[in-house]
Design a protein around this motif. Structure first.
Motif, mmCIF file in Angstrom:
data_model
loop_
_atom_site.group_PDB
_atom_site.id
_atom_site.type_symbol
_atom_site.label_atom_id
_atom_site.label_comp_id
_atom_site.label_asym_id
_atom_site.label_seq_id
_atom_site.Cartn_x
_atom_site.Cartn_y
_atom_site.Cartn_z
ATOM 1 N N ASN A 2 0.822 -1.210 0.000
ATOM 2 C CA ASN A 2 0.000 0.000 0.000
ATOM 3 C C ASN A 2 0.862 1.269 0.000
ATOM 4 N N ASP A 3 2.072 1.182 -0.559
ATOM 5 C CA ASP A 3 2.975 2.328 -0.668
ATOM 6 C C ASP A 3 2.575 3.159 -1.874
ATOM 7 N N LEU A 4 2.418 4.462 -1.681
ATOM 8 C CA LEU A 4 2.081 5.384 -2.756
ATOM 9 C C LEU A 4 3.379 5.929 -3.346
ATOM 10 N N ILE A 5 3.597 5.661 -4.635
ATOM 11 C CA ILE A 5 4.824 6.061 -5.323
ATOM 12 C C ILE A 5 4.492 7.172 -6.316
ATOM 13 N N TYR A 6 5.163 8.288 -6.147
ATOM 14 C CA TYR A 6 4.962 9.441 -7.022
ATOM 15 C C TYR A 6 5.988 9.432 -8.153
ATOM 16 N N ILE A 7 5.599 10.042 -9.263
ATOM 17 C CA ILE A 7 6.517 10.231 -10.381
ATOM 18 C C ILE A 7 6.878 11.712 -10.403
ATOM 19 N N GLY A 8 8.128 12.005 -10.049
ATOM 20 C CA GLY A 8 8.594 13.383 -9.990
ATOM 21 C C GLY A 8 9.212 13.834 -11.297
ATOM 22 N N SER A 9 9.456 15.118 -11.384
ATOM 23 C CA SER A 9 10.006 15.697 -12.619
ATOM 24 C C SER A 9 11.449 15.273 -12.879
ATOM 25 N N ASP A 10 12.119 14.689 -11.870
ATOM 26 C CA ASP A 10 13.501 14.236 -12.061
ATOM 27 C C ASP A 10 13.583 12.857 -12.732
ATOM 28 N N LEU A 11 12.495 12.099 -12.731
ATOM 29 C CA LEU A 11 12.548 10.730 -13.264
ATOM 30 C C LEU A 11 12.963 10.652 -14.726
ATOM 31 N N PRO A 12 12.362 11.408 -15.647
ATOM 32 C CA PRO A 12 12.719 11.221 -17.054
ATOM 33 C C PRO A 12 14.219 11.344 -17.337
ATOM 34 N N ASP A 13 14.864 12.334 -16.753
ATOM 35 C CA ASP A 13 16.298 12.512 -16.978
ATOM 36 C C ASP A 13 17.110 11.415 -16.289
ATOM 37 N N GLU A 14 16.803 11.123 -15.039
ATOM 38 C CA GLU A 14 17.554 10.108 -14.299
ATOM 39 C C GLU A 14 17.428 8.741 -14.971
ATOM 40 N N ASN A 71 11.813 11.143 -0.041
ATOM 41 C CA ASN A 71 12.121 12.570 -0.094
ATOM 42 C C ASN A 71 11.934 13.264 1.260
ATOM 43 N N GLN A 72 12.507 14.438 1.364
ATOM 44 C CA GLN A 72 12.345 15.232 2.589
ATOM 45 C C GLN A 72 10.902 15.633 2.835
ATOM 46 N N ASP A 73 10.053 15.611 1.787
ATOM 47 C CA ASP A 73 8.628 15.912 1.980
ATOM 48 C C ASP A 73 7.856 14.697 2.509
ATOM 49 N N GLY A 74 8.579 13.597 2.750
ATOM 50 C CA GLY A 74 7.970 12.389 3.293
ATOM 51 C C GLY A 74 7.375 11.462 2.255
ATOM 52 N N LYS A 75 7.379 11.892 0.987
ATOM 53 C CA LYS A 75 6.793 11.089 -0.086
ATOM 54 C C LYS A 75 7.839 10.171 -0.723
ATOM 55 N N LEU A 76 7.343 9.112 -1.346
ATOM 56 C CA LEU A 76 8.182 8.163 -2.075
ATOM 57 C C LEU A 76 8.111 8.486 -3.564
ATOM 58 N N TYR A 77 9.273 8.584 -4.208
ATOM 59 C CA TYR A 77 9.353 8.925 -5.627
ATOM 60 C C TYR A 77 10.139 7.867 -6.389
ATOM 61 N N LEU A 78 9.603 7.438 -7.533
ATOM 62 C CA LEU A 78 10.338 6.528 -8.400
ATOM 63 C C LEU A 78 11.593 7.242 -8.872
ATOM 64 N N TYR A 79 12.742 6.584 -8.710
ATOM 65 C CA TYR A 79 14.021 7.185 -9.070
ATOM 66 C C TYR A 79 14.610 6.554 -10.329
ATOM 67 N N ASP A 80 14.564 5.226 -10.407
ATOM 68 C CA ASP A 80 15.134 4.539 -11.565
ATOM 69 C C ASP A 80 14.701 3.075 -11.532
ATOM 70 N N ILE A 81 14.926 2.410 -12.646
ATOM 71 C CA ILE A 81 14.763 0.956 -12.731
ATOM 72 C C ILE A 81 16.128 0.422 -13.136
ATOM 73 N N MET A 82 16.641 -0.521 -12.335
ATOM 74 C CA MET A 82 18.007 -0.995 -12.522
ATOM 75 C C MET A 82 18.078 -2.520 -12.423
ATOM 76 N N ASN A 83 19.314 -3.014 -12.524
ATOM 77 C CA ASN A 83 19.601 -4.447 -12.364
ATOM 78 C C ASN A 83 18.710 -5.301 -13.260
ATOM 79 N N ILE A 84 18.605 -4.906 -14.518
ATOM 80 C CA ILE A 84 17.764 -5.634 -15.466
ATOM 81 C C ILE A 84 18.446 -6.945 -15.834
ATOM 82 N N LYS A 85 17.726 -8.032 -15.598
ATOM 83 C CA LYS A 85 18.281 -9.352 -15.894
ATOM 84 C C LYS A 85 17.221 -10.194 -16.594
ATOM 85 N N LYS A 86 17.614 -10.767 -17.703
ATOM 86 C CA LYS A 86 16.722 -11.676 -18.423
ATOM 87 C C LYS A 86 16.661 -12.988 -17.652
ATOM 88 N N GLU A 87 15.457 -13.485 -17.452
ATOM 89 C CA GLU A 87 15.277 -14.767 -16.784
ATOM 90 C C GLU A 87 15.439 -15.863 -17.821
#
Length: 169
Positions: A48-60, A146-162
């Motif tokens: 039940n974690d609410l994840i926000y998409i911030g303006s920094d995501l596209p570049d990161e 974040n310091q505002d207490g919210k959770l923000y998507l930062y990146d998707i990493m460690n991509i591994k083909k199963e």
């Protein structure tokens, strides 16, 4: 859309390969695509974690050190995973917390980082352009607290083909 695989594990199916290229991915195009998610939020069902998409995501996402080292199938997988971001967040599991140790993230990750696991499948096309099967990929979803207490998507990493999961749908 989301399905359960043969083992009962959730999996995001992405049917279109919108980012392709013989030599390399046009990451600026991926960055532009991601901008339409900015301001949205999605809930991780299991926690039940609410994840926000911030303006920094596209570049990161498009220009991180991790993205720069990706080649071949993993680069295409990360680029095309953007189509399933809402669902990848929704089905995320295996939550882990880590303190922030880098001063450059003192504000944007003041309360640390969360890592979740998720999975998606991309089509493999035959010579006629028809879907032959799907390759399944496992990813780590990186979220900053974040310091505002919210959770923000930062990146998707460690991509591994199963390798054990060649999925026919």
């Amino acid at each position: 859309f989301v399905i359960e695989d043969f083992n009962g594990k959730e999996l995001v199916i992405i049917n279109d390969m919108i980012f392709t290229g013989k030599r390399s991915i046009k990451w600026d195009d991926v960055e532009e695509y991601l901008k339409h998610f900015v301001g949205e939020s999605y809930i991780i069902s299991k926690y039940n974690d609410l994840i926000y998409i911030g303006s920094d995501l596209p570049d990161e996402y498009s220009h991180s050190d991790y993205t720069r080292i990706l080649k071949g199938a993993n680069a295409k997988a990360k680029a095309n995973a953007v189509q399933g971001i809402p669902e990848l967040i929704e089905i995320a599991s295996e939550k882990q917390h880590k303190e922030n140790f880098k001063s450059k993230h003192n504000k944007d990750a003041k309360f640390g980082w969360y890592k979740y696991e998720s999975r998606f499948a991309l089509p493999v096309l035959d010579k006629n352009g028809e879907i032959e099967r799907y390759n399944v990929f496992h990813v780590a979803i990186i979220v900053r607290h974040n310091q505002d207490g919210k959770l923000y998507l930062y990146d998707i990493m460690n991509i591994k083909k199963e390798t054990s999961t060649l999925f026919q749908y």
